[in-house]
Design a protein around this motif. Structure first.
Motif, PDB file in Angstrom:
ATOM      1  N   VAL A  10       0.829  -1.291  -0.011  1.00 25.76           N
ATOM      2  CA  VAL A  10      -0.163  -0.103  -0.049  1.00 25.76           C
ATOM      3  C   VAL A  10       0.769   1.286  -0.148  1.00 25.76           C
ATOM      4  CG1 VAL A  10      -2.127  -0.942   1.133  1.00 25.76           C
ATOM      5  CG2 VAL A  10      -0.289  -0.022   2.605  1.00 25.76           C
ATOM      6  N   GLY A  11       2.092   1.066   0.163  1.00 23.17           N
ATOM      7  CA  GLY A  11       2.937   2.400   0.034  1.00 23.17           C
ATOM      8  C   GLY A  11       4.514   2.051   0.577  1.00 23.17           C
ATOM      9  N   GLY A  12       5.365   3.181   0.464  1.00 22.17           N
ATOM     10  CA  GLY A  12       6.841   2.871   1.035  1.00 22.17           C
ATOM     11  C   GLY A  12       7.449   4.058   1.278  1.00 22.17           C
ATOM     12  N   SER A  13       8.560   3.955   1.488  1.00 22.69           N
ATOM     13  CA  SER A  13       9.575   5.236   1.624  1.00 22.69           C
ATOM     14  C   SER A  13      10.727   4.651   0.968  1.00 22.69           C
ATOM     15  CB  SER A  13       9.846   5.342   3.009  1.00 22.69           C
ATOM     16  OG  SER A  13      10.556   6.580   3.229  1.00 22.69           O
ATOM     17  N   GLY A  14      11.756   5.982   0.203  1.00 25.44           N
ATOM     18  CA  GLY A  14      12.732   5.481  -0.372  1.00 25.44           C
ATOM     19  C   GLY A  14      12.347   4.990  -1.590  1.00 25.44           C
ATOM     20  N   ASN A  15      13.618   4.407  -2.344  1.00 26.53           N
ATOM     21  CA  ASN A  15      13.329   3.734  -3.573  1.00 26.53           C
ATOM     22  C   ASN A  15      14.325   2.443  -3.738  1.00 26.53           C
ATOM     23  OD1 ASN A  15      15.975   4.680  -4.610  1.00 26.53           O
ATOM     24  ND2 ASN A  15      14.940   6.609  -4.548  1.00 26.53           N
ATOM     25  N   CYS A  16      14.390   1.888  -4.872  1.00 26.75           N
ATOM     26  CA  CYS A  16      15.278   0.527  -5.031  1.00 26.75           C
ATOM     27  C   CYS A  16      16.739   0.868  -5.555  1.00 26.75           C
ATOM     28  CB  CYS A  16      14.539  -0.348  -5.784  1.00 26.75           C
ATOM     29  SG  CYS A  16      12.990  -1.078  -5.221  1.00 26.75           S
ATOM     30  N   SER A  17      17.004   2.196  -5.573  1.00 28.31           N
ATOM     31  CA  SER A  17      18.197   2.592  -6.018  1.00 28.31           C
ATOM     32  C   SER A  17      19.088   2.952  -4.641  1.00 28.31           C
ATOM     33  CB  SER A  17      18.318   3.856  -6.907  1.00 28.31           C
ATOM     34  OG  SER A  17      17.558   3.510  -8.201  1.00 28.31           O
ATOM     35  N   SER A  18      18.557   3.863  -3.855  1.00 28.79           N
ATOM     36  CA  SER A  18      19.154   4.191  -2.554  1.00 28.79           C
ATOM     37  C   SER A  18      18.767   3.433  -1.557  1.00 28.79           C
ATOM     38  CB  SER A  18      18.979   5.640  -2.408  1.00 28.79           C
ATOM     39  OG  SER A  18      17.498   6.104  -2.132  1.00 28.79           O
ATOM     40  N   GLY A  19      17.643   2.539  -1.523  1.00 28.66           N
ATOM     41  CA  GLY A  19      17.203   1.889  -0.406  1.00 28.66           C
ATOM     42  C   GLY A  19      15.645   2.535   0.092  1.00 28.66           C
ATOM     43  N   GLY A  20      15.165   1.647   0.679  1.00 29.08           N
ATOM     44  CA  GLY A  20      13.872   1.954   1.381  1.00 29.08           C
ATOM     45  C   GLY A  20      13.031   0.834   1.771  1.00 29.08           C
ATOM     46  N   TYR A  21      11.806   1.041   2.395  1.00 32.52           N
ATOM     47  CA  TYR A  21      11.131   0.106   2.700  1.00 32.52           C
ATOM     48  C   TYR A  21       9.515   0.114   2.444  1.00 32.52           C
ATOM     49  CZ  TYR A  21      10.710   3.748   6.430  1.00 32.52           C
ATOM     50  OH  TYR A  21      10.584   4.970   6.992  1.00 32.52           O
ATOM     51  N   THR A  22       8.644  -0.638   2.647  1.00 31.26           N
ATOM     52  CA  THR A  22       7.460  -0.825   2.041  1.00 31.26           C
ATOM     53  C   THR A  22       6.599  -1.217   3.259  1.00 31.26           C
ATOM     54  OG1 THR A  22       8.429  -1.755  -0.051  1.00 31.26           O
ATOM     55  CG2 THR A  22       5.887  -2.021   0.416  1.00 31.26           C
ATOM     56  N   TYR A  23       5.245  -0.462   2.981  1.00 34.17           N
ATOM     57  CA  TYR A  23       3.955  -1.056   3.958  1.00 34.17           C
ATOM     58  C   TYR A  23       2.967  -1.824   3.124  1.00 34.17           C
ATOM     59  CZ  TYR A  23       5.782   2.980   6.766  1.00 34.17           C
ATOM     60  OH  TYR A  23       6.909   3.984   7.478  1.00 34.17           O
ATOM     61  N   TYR A  24       2.304  -2.549   4.065  1.00 33.44           N
ATOM     62  CA  TYR A  24       1.471  -3.533   3.465  1.00 33.44           C
ATOM     63  C   TYR A  24       0.085  -3.757   4.352  1.00 33.44           C
ATOM     64  CZ  TYR A  24       5.758  -5.471   1.814  1.00 33.44           C
ATOM     65  OH  TYR A  24       7.119  -5.606   1.386  1.00 33.44           O
ATOM     66  N   GLN A  25      -1.042  -3.614   3.560  1.00 30.85           N
ATOM     67  CA  GLN A  25      -2.358  -4.050   4.245  1.00 30.85           C
ATOM     68  C   GLN A  25      -2.345  -5.661   4.524  1.00 30.85           C
ATOM     69  OE1 GLN A  25      -5.358  -2.380   5.353  1.00 30.85           O
ATOM     70  NE2 GLN A  25      -5.453  -4.602   6.284  1.00 30.85           N
ATOM     71  N   PRO A  26      -2.297  -6.122   6.001  1.00 26.81           N
ATOM     72  CA  PRO A  26      -2.264  -7.561   6.037  1.00 26.81           C
ATOM     73  C   PRO A  26      -3.528  -8.272   5.397  1.00 26.81           C
ATOM     74  CG  PRO A  26      -1.641  -6.451   8.162  1.00 26.81           C
ATOM     75  CD  PRO A  26      -2.311  -5.515   7.044  1.00 26.81           C
ATOM     76  N   VAL A  27      -3.315  -9.421   5.050  1.00 29.48           N
ATOM     77  CA  VAL A  27      -4.449 -10.131   4.251  1.00 29.48           C
ATOM     78  C   VAL A  27      -5.317 -11.144   5.080  1.00 29.48           C
ATOM     79  CG1 VAL A  27      -3.223 -12.226   3.659  1.00 29.48           C
ATOM     80  CG2 VAL A  27      -4.982 -11.299   1.929  1.00 29.48           C
TER      81      VAL A  27
END
Length: 237
Positions: free
Chosen positions: A208-225
């Protein structure tokens, strides 16, 4: 992008900018790329699985997982993505109808279900790992645990893996707050929203969203299923 404030270890509140960039990865403009997408949609219309795209007027959403209730079959998608949509198609030209919105929960949660209505289209209980990478069969669902391995598939960044970093995370979207998300060490970028997150053959959530990117690094948020399946009386298969 970065979080603007942090509260307790079990509850992190971040501003809308962290999430919204992942929700703006598509334009309704019809050019060569869109026409190529239409052709691909028609070719793929024989089956819709997790990681594939469904289209509606003015929007498109990635299917997280397929689920069922008795003989009825459903796609699980982002609630924010689906909140203004009714009828869904397998192609960007909106010619192959596959289903209708059955329920949306946003804000508070970020999930929706699409009931499949086209019996000529198959709905395998698996997720696509990207072009040429095959599929992963999903046989169950569970709540995420800190330290657990997790992989996700994003429309932009593809198949990536890491670990669950935090649970019970709260995100302020600006237009509404969403509770009970989890966060991983996996990076993501605009366009990845809705992609499935899983550990082996176990469904954990959708992007559902994230911070940063895959070049410099980041993390991701998820809605649990797991909560989502319980709310709609569904199960993955």
């Amino acid at each position: 992008m970065s979080p603007l404030r942090t509260e307790s270890p079990l509850r992190t509140v971040v501003r809308a900018v962290v999430v919204l960039a992942l929700l703006l990865g598509w334009s309704a403009a019809v050019g060569p790329a869109a026409r190529a997408g239409e052709r691909a949609g028609r070719q793929a219309a024989a089956a819709v699985r997790g990681g594939d795209t469904l289209y509606s007027t003015g929007t498109r959403c990635t299917v997280g997982f397929n689920a069922r209730s008795g003989s009825a079959l459903y796609a699980l998608v982002s609630g924010r993505c689906a909140q203004d949509a009714r009828t869904w198609y397998a192609d960007a030209a909106l010619t192959v109808v596959v289903g209708v919105t059955a329920g949306v929960s946003f804000p508070g949660n970020d999930y929706a279900s699409v009931r499949y209505t086209n019996t000529a289209v198959a709905h395998p209980g698996e997720v696509s790992l990207g072009a040429g990478a095959g599929t992963r069969d999903i046989t169950g669902a569970a709540h995420p645990v800190v330290g657990q391995s997790v992989c996700h598939v994003g429309r932009t960044t593809g198949h990536r893996c890491g670990t669950v970093q935090a649970v019970n995370v709260t995100v302020d979207y600006g237009g509404g707050t969403v509770y009970g998300l989890f966060r991983s060490t996996v990076c993501s970028e605009p366009g990845d929203t809705g992609g499935p997150a899983f550990s082996g053959g176990t469904a954990l959530g959708i992007i559902v969203g994230g911070s940063g990117n895959c070049s410099s690094g980041g993390y991701t948020y998820y809605q649990p299923v797991a909560e989502w399946l319980s709310a709609y009386g569904l199960s993955v298969y």
